[in-house]
Design an enzyme around this catalytic site. Structure first.
Site, PDB file in Angstrom:
ATOM      1  N   ASP A   1       0.842  -1.194   0.000  1.00  0.00           N
ATOM      2  CA  ASP A   1       0.000   0.000   0.000  1.00  0.00           C
ATOM      3  C   ASP A   1       0.876   1.242   0.000  1.00  0.00           C
ATOM      4  OD1 ASP A   1      -2.113  -1.634   0.100  1.00  0.00           O
ATOM      5  OD2 ASP A   1      -2.830  -1.042   2.089  1.00  0.00           O
TER       6      ASP A   1
ATOM      7  N   GLU B   1     -13.100   5.887  13.195  1.00  0.00           N
ATOM      8  CA  GLU B   1     -13.523   4.495  12.956  1.00  0.00           C
ATOM      9  C   GLU B   1     -12.330   3.682  12.470  1.00  0.00           C
ATOM     10  OE1 GLU B   1     -16.449   4.798   9.866  1.00  0.00           O
ATOM     11  OE2 GLU B   1     -17.745   6.134  11.028  1.00  0.00           O
TER      12      GLU B   1
ATOM     13  N   GLU C   1     -18.034  -2.359   4.817  1.00  0.00           N
ATOM     14  CA  GLU C   1     -16.903  -3.203   4.446  1.00  0.00           C
ATOM     15  C   GLU C   1     -17.215  -4.676   4.683  1.00  0.00           C
ATOM     16  OE1 GLU C   1     -14.625  -1.213   3.354  1.00  0.00           O
ATOM     17  OE2 GLU C   1     -12.709  -2.280   3.325  1.00  0.00           O
TER      18      GLU C   1
ATOM     19  N   TYR D   1     -20.753   1.602   7.548  1.00  0.00           N
ATOM     20  CA  TYR D   1     -20.129   2.846   7.999  1.00  0.00           C
ATOM     21  C   TYR D   1     -20.404   4.064   7.133  1.00  0.00           C
ATOM     22  CZ  TYR D   1     -16.588   1.250   4.626  1.00  0.00           C
ATOM     23  OH  TYR D   1     -15.954   0.807   3.510  1.00  0.00           O
TER      24      TYR D   1
ATOM     25  N   LYS E   1     -13.922  11.172  10.279  1.00  0.00           N
ATOM     26  CA  LYS E   1     -14.947  11.824   9.469  1.00  0.00           C
ATOM     27  C   LYS E   1     -15.530  12.994  10.246  1.00  0.00           C
ATOM     28  CE  LYS E   1     -16.147   7.309   7.611  1.00  0.00           C
ATOM     29  NZ  LYS E   1     -17.118   6.213   7.535  1.00  0.00           N
TER      30      LYS E   1
ATOM     31  N   CYS F   1      12.912 -25.653 -16.574  1.00  0.00           N
ATOM     32  CA  CYS F   1      13.066 -26.493 -17.771  1.00  0.00           C
ATOM     33  C   CYS F   1      14.458 -26.476 -18.370  1.00  0.00           C
ATOM     34  CB  CYS F   1      12.037 -26.098 -18.827  1.00  0.00           C
ATOM     35  SG  CYS F   1      12.444 -24.563 -19.672  1.00  0.00           S
TER      36      CYS F   1
ATOM     37  N   CYS G   1      11.989 -17.086 -19.390  1.00  0.00           N
ATOM     38  CA  CYS G   1      12.364 -18.376 -19.954  1.00  0.00           C
ATOM     39  C   CYS G   1      11.929 -18.396 -21.413  1.00  0.00           C
ATOM     40  CB  CYS G   1      11.658 -19.475 -19.168  1.00  0.00           C
ATOM     41  SG  CYS G   1      11.698 -21.067 -19.990  1.00  0.00           S
TER      42      CYS G   1
ATOM     43  N   CYS H   1       8.399 -25.688 -21.267  1.00  0.00           N
ATOM     44  CA  CYS H   1       8.631 -25.414 -19.853  1.00  0.00           C
ATOM     45  C   CYS H   1       7.384 -25.776 -19.040  1.00  0.00           C
ATOM     46  CB  CYS H   1       8.957 -23.934 -19.665  1.00  0.00           C
ATOM     47  SG  CYS H   1       9.286 -23.503 -17.950  1.00  0.00           S
TER      48      CYS H   1
HETATM   49  S1  IVH Z   1     -15.614   5.770   4.445  1.00  0.00           S
HETATM   50  C1  IVH Z   1     -16.220   8.714   1.029  1.00  0.00           C
HETATM   51  N1  IVH Z   1     -15.138   4.318   6.553  1.00  0.00           N
HETATM   52  O1  IVH Z   1     -11.356   2.454   2.953  1.00  0.00           O
HETATM   53  C2  IVH Z   1     -15.792   7.848   2.164  1.00  0.00           C
HETATM   54  N2  IVH Z   1     -14.110   3.681   4.512  1.00  0.00           N
HETATM   55  O2  IVH Z   1      -9.547   4.057   1.240  1.00  0.00           O
HETATM   56  C3  IVH Z   1     -15.853   6.421   1.823  1.00  0.00           C
HETATM   57  N3  IVH Z   1     -12.783   1.625   4.665  1.00  0.00           N
HETATM   58  O3  IVH Z   1     -13.122   2.163  -0.048  1.00  0.00           O
HETATM   59  C4  IVH Z   1     -15.251   5.480   2.753  1.00  0.00           C
HETATM   60  N4  IVH Z   1     -13.143   1.240   6.803  1.00  0.00           N
HETATM   61  O4  IVH Z   1     -13.127   0.176   1.555  1.00  0.00           O
HETATM   62  C5  IVH Z   1     -14.891   4.485   5.243  1.00  0.00           C
HETATM   63  N5  IVH Z   1     -14.842   3.108   8.507  1.00  0.00           N
HETATM   64  C6  IVH Z   1     -14.609   3.278   7.205  1.00  0.00           C
HETATM   65  C7  IVH Z   1     -13.796   2.382   6.477  1.00  0.00           C
HETATM   66  C8  IVH Z   1     -13.573   2.631   5.133  1.00  0.00           C
HETATM   67  C9  IVH Z   1     -12.556   0.808   5.694  1.00  0.00           C
HETATM   68  C10 IVH Z   1     -12.250   1.436   3.303  1.00  0.00           C
HETATM   69  C11 IVH Z   1     -13.277   1.410   2.211  1.00  0.00           C
HETATM   70  C12 IVH Z   1     -12.891   2.515   1.271  1.00  0.00           C
HETATM   71  C13 IVH Z   1     -11.453   2.664   1.577  1.00  0.00           C
HETATM   72  C14 IVH Z   1     -10.935   4.033   1.219  1.00  0.00           C
END
Ligand code: IVH
Length: 694
Positions: A46, A129, A188, A240, A303, A424, A439, A445
């Site tokens: 990542d 979160e 998620e 979420y 958030k 091979c 290869c 192979c």
């Molecule tokens: S909010 C516009 N809340 O993180 C906001 N995302 O990098 C949308 N994710 O695609 C996402 N936990 O797959 C939000 N508590 C959480 C989250 C969360 C995991 C993931 C989700 C999103 C990605 C963004």
């Protein structure tokens, strides 16, 4: 082996350099996205991925005029993959910006305050979160009932996985209690660490695919065409976020989370309402809790709690201005590198894999790490016996960050990358400008055989009905076929095939008939069938037209495998071929095992010649233009020659039929005279080719 230089500061880039780098980043990030979203198999950590996106953004900020239509900043994830119907999200499913430190987090808060026109010191109410490492989905409820469920896909359109999502206990089929007529609820899908380990153990037992991490396992389990398979996997869900809603659901995000709970969803119990100054302590608390949690988290999402403020803040590109992901630092550990082994992939790429003394990194036992390629080993100067720092960035295949030089033993062995395929024994070559060594023995192979045989039998190649991936895999596994020539020996084993599971007299007879029908094949299809790298249908046709006949082609290719030979020069100067393709062909023919495959095939089948462009006055002739033409451009001259069936090349050789001399023709004219090749003046060419002489 040239080491990759560290990235230049964005401020130091010229516009041309910036343009080139944006093109490279777009292609690279697109490839990473495909691997991640379509194959659930990330190629980089990542951190490495984020670093590239940030660099892309930084370059675009400095050169806004260079933003590409296909820029990663304009795209979200990968387009929906085949297999599932598509669902258009009513509200786009966006992504999140990342920060890695308290100071970057403070910058995020500063941007929020400035945007809303709040004083510098204004306290902000946030929801913190845990950021679950799974995959996000959008659930549509109409009149309280679940009607659709989709993956994120490209953010606008996802895959319809409704049937699969219905099998999750954590996703209510009906919302408990009053709800808007229409609402998109997001969250998620994830797998716990324990369920992931149990699944992998069962998969291994059954000889099935092993997942790299819980996130991949969750994605792979959800994206099953057969919902029964999803039902058998233990998937969970935390809600979420909100997408479209036909009426307001709450005034704050925390109140929305409370409603989600009342409707029957699981909301992560660690989520907490905070003021902005409490966030760093919350971050520290989650960092500490992380290893003990039942599921993987890779950071905390913060958030802005007030939904009216969220609406005002809106989005900047793909990221909301009202939320940020504060990621955990990558997890690292030191261990000893005991060996480097080479894996050969299905396409023949040799990948070095570090074998490590197993070490616990953030709760996961790591015994191997990818080294990517030859240059990476050189760049990091990794030697056998070294102590290395390894990193599990959240989840993906562990990476080697660097060698701990202070701990290098005096006898640490530099690694010599093999030039022979360990599977091979064929030559493994590395074309100039490419990172991967491959290869060349694809046809024989074992690491590549099934893929190559499938290509060999496919529609544009031999087009053998009934020889699809499944049959080929099974025949290969049971030793019925090892290489392409064996396909034509299958008729001798008709009875044996008929007796196989899933086969019978009729199907075996049909297969034998399908094979018999393909014992004659035109040269162009034959060349294509060999699956030589970069030789697609068009190039195969070009080659077949140029050389006409199998034995001529084969003889010339073998001669061309010698660098600097006349045949090699002639090959590289065929219009549409060029030195890179010439090199691929040369590599193929330099490998004796490949020549043996051709011999074996030639004794089983008839390869029919391909007609040269017929009818033209210069059909089959090889023509070279040299010097300055005065009555026409080079391009015109070439087009006319080709229209008459000639092949235009750049080099004068014994194979050249005609050399047309423009003004001040030099070395090529001399060479033509030496070789006794016929030469024409421009005027003579004009009258021969039917143009008007000047
Ligand atoms: S909010 C516009 N809340 O993180 C906001 N995302 O990098 C949308 N994710 O695609 C996402 N936990 O797959 C939000 N508590 C959480 C989250 C969360 C995991 C993931 C989700 C999103 C990605 C963004």
């Amino acid at each position: 082996m040239t080491p990759t230089p560290p990235p230049r500061p964005v401020d130091a880039l010229s516009e041309a350099e910036a343009k080139a780098e944006l093109a490279r980043l777009a292609a690279e990030i697109a490839a990473f996205d495909r691997a991640y979203y379509e194959h659930d198999a990330p190629l980089v950590t990542d951190a490495e991925y984020d670093a590239r996106r940030r660099r892309n953004a930084a370059i675009e900020a400095r050169f806004p005029q260079l933003v590409r239509p296909d820029s990663p900043s304009r795209r979200l994830g990968a387009p929906a993959a085949g297999g599932f119907a598509k669902i258009r999200h009513l509200q786009p499913m966006l992504s999140l910006g990342n920060v890695f430190s308290a100071s970057e987090f403070a910058e995020f808060l500063g941007r929020v305050r400035r945007f809303l026109g709040l004083p510098e010191a204004a306290s902000l109410a946030l929801m913190g979160e845990p950021k679950i490492d799974g995959l996000s989905v959008s659930l549509t409820y109409e009149n309280g009932a679940l009607t659709r469920g989709a993956t994120r896909g490209d953010g606008l359109e996802g895959e319809d996985v409704t049937a699969n999502l219905r099998t999750l206990a954590a996703i209510p089929a009906r919302l408990a209690g009053p709800a808007p007529d229409l609402i998109e609820i997001r969250g998620e899908v994830f797998m716990t660490k324990a369920d992931f380990l149990a699944l992998n153990a069962a998969q291994e037992e059954a000889g099935q695919k092993i997942f790299a991490n819980p996130r991949n396992a969750a994605a792979g389990s959800l994206r099953q065409l057969d919902a029964k398979i999803t039902a058998g996997r233990k998937l969970s869900f935390f809600a979420y976020a909100l997408g479209e809603a036909s009426e307001a659901v709450a005034a704050s995000h925390s109140a929305y989370l409370a409603r989600l709970g009342a409707w029957g969803f699981l909301v992560n119990p660690l989520s907490r309402r905070l003021t902005d100054d409490e966030a760093p302590a919350f971050q520290a608390e989650m960092t500490e809790k992380r290893a003990g949690l039942a599921y993987d988290i890779d950071g905390v999402v913060y958030k802005i709690d007030d939904l009216a403020w969220q609406r005002r803040l809106g989005f900047a590109g793909r990221d909301p201005r009202w939320a940020i992901a504060w990621k955990f630092p990558a997890e690292q550990a030191e261990t000893e590198l005991v060996d480097i082994r080479i894996q050969v992939g299905r396409t023949g790429v040799l990948t070095p894999v570090a074998q490590l003394t197993p070490v616990n990194v953030g709760g996961v036992l790591v015994a191997r790490a990818s080294l990517h390629n030859e240059d990476e080993i050189a760049r990091k100067d990794v030697r056998i016996g070294d102590t290395v720092l390894i990193q599990r960035a959240g989840d993906v295949i562990p990476q080697i960050v660097r060698v701990v030089l202070a701990k290098r033993p005096p006898d640490a062995q530099p690694f010599k990358f093999p030039e022979i395929c360990p599977v091979c024994g064929s030559h493994a070559v590395r074309p100039p400008g490419e990172a991967a060594r491959r290869c060349t023995g694809g046809l024989i192979c074992p690491a590549q055989a099934v893929e190559r045989l499938v290509h060999f039998c496919a529609r544009p190649a031999f087009d053998i009905e009934g020889m699809g991936e499944k049959t080929i895999s099974a025949f290969y596994a049971d030793g019925l076929i090892a290489g392409p020539a064996d396909i034509f020996r299958l008729p001798e084993r008709e009875a044996e095939i008929a007796a196989r599971d899933g086969w019978g007299k009729v199907s075996a007879r049909n297969l034998v008939a399908a094979i018999a029908a393909r014992r004659r094949i035109p040269l162009d299809r034959f060349i294509y069938a060999l699956g030589i790298r970069r030789i697609g249908e068009t190039t195969a046709r070009l080659l077949a037209r140029h050389y006409g006949d199998f034995s001529v082609w084969r003889r010339e290719m073998e001669a061309a495998s010698v660098i600097g030979s006349e045949a090699r020069l002639a090959l590289g100067s065929i219009d549409g071929i060029g030195p890179i393709i010439a090199e691929e062909l040369a590599d193929f023919f330099a490998e004796p095992r490949n020549r043996a495959v051709l011999d074996a095939l030639a004794s089983e089948i008839t390869i029919t010649p391909v007609e040269n462009v017929s009818g033209g006055a210069l059909a089959g002739k090889v023509v070279v233009f040299t010097g300055q033409l005065t009555t026409m451009t080079r391009a015109e001259a070439k087009a006319r020659a080709e229209a008459l069936g000639a092949k235009v090349t750049d080099t004068v050789s014994r194979r050249t039929d005609l050399v047309v001399l423009g003004e001040a023709a030099g070395a090529k004219a001399r060479r033509a005279r030496e070789l006794g090749v016929r030469t024409l003046s421009e005027a003579e060419w004009q009258s021969l080719s039917g143009g008007s002489a000047a």
